[in-house]
Design an enzyme around this catalytic site. Structure first.
Site, PDB file in Angstrom:
ATOM      1  N   PHE A  24      33.015  38.355 -12.769  1.00  0.00           N
ATOM      2  CA  PHE A  24      31.877  38.639 -12.115  1.00  0.00           C
ATOM      3  C   PHE A  24      31.035  37.617 -11.933  1.00  0.00           C
ATOM      4  CE2 PHE A  24      33.455  42.631 -14.762  1.00  0.00           C
ATOM      5  CZ  PHE A  24      32.550  43.158 -14.587  1.00  0.00           C
ATOM      6  N   ASP A  25      30.508  37.578 -10.437  1.00  0.00           N
ATOM      7  CA  ASP A  25      29.726  36.595 -10.799  1.00  0.00           C
ATOM      8  C   ASP A  25      27.693  36.781 -11.387  1.00  0.00           C
ATOM      9  OD1 ASP A  25      27.252  34.417  -8.892  1.00  0.00           O
ATOM     10  OD2 ASP A  25      26.288  36.273  -8.071  1.00  0.00           O
ATOM     11  N   LYS A  26      26.983  36.604 -11.443  1.00  0.00           N
ATOM     12  CA  LYS A  26      25.994  36.522 -13.528  1.00  0.00           C
ATOM     13  C   LYS A  26      24.971  37.280 -12.131  1.00  0.00           C
ATOM     14  CE  LYS A  26      22.975  33.574 -14.961  1.00  0.00           C
ATOM     15  NZ  LYS A  26      21.771  33.608 -14.731  1.00  0.00           N
ATOM     16  N   THR A  27      24.503  35.695 -11.790  1.00  0.00           N
ATOM     17  CA  THR A  27      23.268  36.120 -10.352  1.00  0.00           C
ATOM     18  C   THR A  27      23.557  37.706 -10.214  1.00  0.00           C
ATOM     19  OG1 THR A  27      22.367  33.806 -10.970  1.00  0.00           O
ATOM     20  CG2 THR A  27      20.681  35.393  -9.452  1.00  0.00           C
TER      21      THR A  27
ATOM     22  N   ILE B  48      33.814  40.739  -8.816  1.00  0.00           N
ATOM     23  CA  ILE B  48      32.632  41.089  -8.206  1.00  0.00           C
ATOM     24  C   ILE B  48      31.345  40.256  -7.897  1.00  0.00           C
ATOM     25  CG2 ILE B  48      31.061  43.219  -8.824  1.00  0.00           C
ATOM     26  CD1 ILE B  48      34.255  42.793 -10.217  1.00  0.00           C
TER      27      ILE B  48
END
Length: 840
Positions: free
Chosen positions: A527-530, A731
């Site tokens: 996963f990306d965070k922001t 994602i």
């Protein structure tokens, strides 16, 4: 000495869908044949989501200017020369026919690749120096397939041609003009299942055939009725049951093709020659009934997708000064203002410039409840400035307005609307074959010739064993029916079509069978965070007073007053959330704002001087350092992932505030559901520092957090994770994460509605900005994979049972065709269960 230069692929080939496009390989081959250029390869640019071509060249032989000039000329030439179109047609009868069409078109000069789907779409890549769209459509008409208007895109576009072969305008296409099928036209042009009684003619003929067989069989038990009556009824039954079978066989042979319709006809004629009129009529009845029901069932899945086309209204109310005028939506231009009446569909993508209300976005994003929308502050805003606006101001074509009157400034032409792009991509997805379908195609290529050889040998079995030729021939015909790969041919495409249709209905765009199958096999997600696990925007999270004479509310008023003078994103977040917390209480007025050393700001409130900034600001201002307890509070908050701001008033440290990009409300629950579905490893990849990453991971349930990553380091993490787990999904938002998404097995974009980049880069696009759609997509993929496996077992298992049974005489033509057609219907009906899939 070797030197290198890089050029963005989107500059060379502006409309390529991704770096895997065939034109990229062509430009590499062309450039590598140039003297002085030693090697060309694809790389992911660190600071850009777009892939680049890296050219290794010898500066002693060729200059960098020459390399770039040749590359751009080659790209322009390829753009003009190689075209990719998706054409919607009417006339496909069944999945098996697509292989004949593909083979026939590939044999034509200038056509490089073809992929056809029985749902009515043909994807063609061709050399424009040799052929063109009109000729391609002509080739389709030669195969008795007829094209008609459909939404157009850019380089990879969907074309629908009129009866005379002329192009329709792309604007009217996107508006949905002439979308509905003209059944009379279908009948005139030989639509396989049209006729005197419309599209259900084959089903009616099949039922008449069955009725005649029943009457003939029943009359044979009535005394006084000669046997000839039953035979005549069976012969008439042949005419009704065999009409479409014979028609399709003749059309196939005329094209130089050879398929199961012809073999079934031969089996029926063989039965008649042997005097088994009843059995031959039964074969044709069951075969035609199976075909008709197969078409009826598959049409359910096709309608789920074609229903997307009916979402956009054909006209819009255009405001001109104080007047309004109803115009076709293809006439709308960016910057136009349209009126959206209450409880009507929105005509175009745009920004609300007047009015507030709720909008039902379910047709695009799958959201179950209407979303509140509001007008922007500046109605005169240009369309170029609307890209970064909040989603509460944005609306999409095809969504439904609530009870309020809205005025919307159009930001995208009809051909480029989110809905138009969604329809185009869903239709393109139907032509992309899944790994399982490619596997079954390979089986068929070997299986069908083997069966034909076996049938021919069985015809001469009477030379080896003592039996009459009629018995050998009958056995061969029974084997021919038993070994037909009808169920195998439809088993995977029916499931893929149903899966894509079901996903689209819930706001998930799945671009073909490969990502549909792959997603369900994953055990690791990155996963990306922001903007993916978090909201993507800072929120005020802490207000701490260090001065007993100043309450937290008073501190907040001071901070809001000062930050209201700044236009920094964090300042805007503090003012927004602080104002909400104060619940309308008066805030003092600040003045004389100054930026201080790039680490904070200074302003005045009355006679008080107020500084707000990070620790480094106050360490550089004077010797009045914060106390250890204050520093400790700040460090503690920063360790929890907060961005802190220390407040000083007249040399006194009066408090601290903190902001944070907080996790999405649904993030923790979503990740828990993913673990329950069997996802073993979930990693967060972010450019934020490791402490922030770990804080978000703790709040969401991520199994591992990796912070401080540059884009190329995210790619390396994906590659490493793929080595460990075999397959991995990335994602993200489809922009900064594009390189990592390209390296993953499945790239998934969040909030793709309205984002061109996200729609283009992802294998799967979650149209709504909802992480909760991810478990649904994975669950649907696993269900689809399970149904595909079941269909393969049913289709291959039936053949494995029937072939030996017919060879050794345990089953005759009647039971063989009943089992054969029954298995075909079972796999189609089984696939259609995906349309009713619900996440548990």
């Amino acid at each position: 000495m070797e030197e290198k230069t890089k050029i963005n692929l989107h500059i060379l080939l502006p409309h390529i869908p991704d770096a895997k496009d065939a034109c990229v390989q062509r430009i590499i081959s062309q450039m590598e044949s140039t003297k002085g250029i030693e090697r060309v390869h694809i790389v992911d640019e660190k600071d850009s989501p777009e892939a680049q071509l890296c050219f290794h060249y010898d500066p002693q032989i060729i200059s960098i200017e020459k390399v770039e000039s040749l590359a751009q000329k080659a790209g322009a030439a390829l753009e003009k020369r190689y075209k990719h179109i998706v054409i919607e047609v009417t006339g496909f009868r069944h999945q098996r026919q697509t292989k004949l069409i593909e083979a026939a078109l590939k044999a034509e000069k200038g056509i490089l690749s073809v992929s056809a789907a029985s749902s009515g779409f043909v994807s063609v890549e061709f050399d424009a120096n040799i052929t063109n769209e009109t000729e391609v459509s002509g080739h389709l008409k030669e195969q008795r397939l007829y094209t008609f208007p459909q939404p157009a895109g850019k380089r990879s576009k969907i074309v629908r041609l009129g009866k005379n072969g002329s192009n329709r305008s792309e604007a009217s296409i996107a508006a949905g003009k002439d979308h509905r099928h003209d059944h009379d036209h279908d009948q005139e042009e030989g639509h396989s299942h049209g006729g005197l009684f419309g599209k259900n003619t084959e089903l009616l003929f099949s039922l008449i055939c069955g009725a005649l067989i029943g009457i003939g069989y029943g009359s044979s038990f009535i005394d006084g009725i000669p046997p000839l009556v039953s035979s005549i009824l069976y012969m008439i039954a042949y005419l009704f049951g065999g009409f479409y079978t014979a028609k399709e066989a003749i059309q196939t042979i005329a094209r130089g093709g050879f398929e199961i319709d012809f073999l079934m006809l031969i089996a029926a004629i063989g039965a008649a020659i042997l005097g088994s009129w009843q059995e031959g009529a039964l074969l044709l009845f069951l075969f035609s009934l199976g075909h008709a029901l197969e078409h009826y069932a598959m049409d359910k899945a096709r309608k789920s997708i074609s229903a997307l086309m009916d979402l956009t209204p054909k006209t819009a109310l255009l405001r001109k000064g104080n007047d309004t005028k109803e115009v076709p939506i293809e006439e709308l231009k960016t910057g136009d203002v349209i009126i959206i009446k209450p409880n009507t569909k929105i005509s175009a993508d745009g920004i609300i410039v007047k009015g507030n209300g709720s909008v039902n976005q379910a047709p695009i994003t799958g959201e179950s409840i209407p979303v509140d929308k509001s007008a922007i502050d500046d109605p005169a805003i240009s369309t170029e400035q609307t890209a970064g606006l909040d989603e509460r101001h944005r609306v999409f074509a095809g969504t439904i307005n609530g009870n309020d009157l809205l005025e919307v400034k159009v930001t995208k032409a009809a051909t480029d609307s989110t809905l138009s792009r969604l329809v185009k991509m869903v239709n393109e997805a139907q032509t992309q074959k899944s790994p399982t379908q490619q596997f079954t195609d390979r089986i068929e290529r070997v299986f069908v010739p083997t069966v034909l050889v076996l049938v021919v040998l069985l015809c001469f079995a009477f030379l080896v064993i003592e039996e009459p030729f009629s018995k050998s021939f009958y056995r061969a015909m029974a084997v021919l029916v038993a070994a037909s790969p009808c169920a195998l041919a439809i088993s995977t495409p029916s499931a893929v079509l149903s899966g894509i249709a079901r996903a689209a209905r819930s706001g998930v765009l799945i671009k073909g069978g490969r990502p549909l199958e792959d997603l369900g096999t994953l055990t690791a997600l990155a996963f990306d965070k922001t903007g993916t696990l978090t909201e993507g925007k800072p929120k005020l999270t802490k207000v701490v007073s260090f001065d007993t004479s100043i309450s937290e509310k008073e501190l907040l008023k001071i901070v809001v007053a000062v930050e209201a003078l700044s236009d920094h994103p964090i300042a805007r977040a503090i003012v927004r959330d602080g104002t909400d917390k104060l619940n309308g209480e008066a805030v003092p007025r600040a003045h004389d704002l100054e930026a201080v050393l790039g680490k904070g700001i200074k302003a005045a409130i009355g006679n008080n001087e107020v500084f707000a900034g990070n620790l480094a600001l106050f360490e550089s201002l004077d010797g009045n350092k914060p106390a250890d307890r204050i520093i400790g509070s700040i460090r503690e908050a920063e360790d929890q992932g907060h961005t802190t701001m220390l407040i000083q008033q007249n040399k006194t440290y009066i408090g601290m505030i903190a902001v944070m990009d907080t996790p999405r409300a649904e993030a923790k629950d979503t990740l828990m559901k993913l673990k329950q579905t069997g996802i073993r490893k979930m990693i967060m990849l972010t450019g934020d520092n490791q402490k922030v990453a770990e804080a978000i991971a703790e709040q969401t349930g991520i199994t591992e957090a990796r912070g401080g990553l540059l884009p190329e380091q995210k790619v390396q993490c994906i590659e490493h994770l793929a080595q460990q787990e075999g397959k991995v999904a990335m994602i993200g938002d489809g922009v900064n994460d594009a390189p990592a998404m390209a390296k993953s097995t499945v790239g998934i974009a969040m909030g793709a509605a309205g984002s061109d980049v996200a729609l283009e880069t992802a294998d799967i696009a979650l149209m709504g900005d909802k992480l909760s759609l991810l478990p649904f997509a994975i669950g649907l993929s696993r269900k689809a994979k399970k149904i595909i496996r079941q269909n393969l077992v049913i289709s291959l298992g039936m053949v494995a049972l029937l072939v030996p049974a017919t060879i050794f005489g345990f089953a005759t033509i009647g039971p063989a065709v009943a089992a054969h057609e029954g298995s075909t219907l079972i796999v189609v009906i089984n696939a259609l269960r995906l349309l009713a899939y619900k996440q548990r």
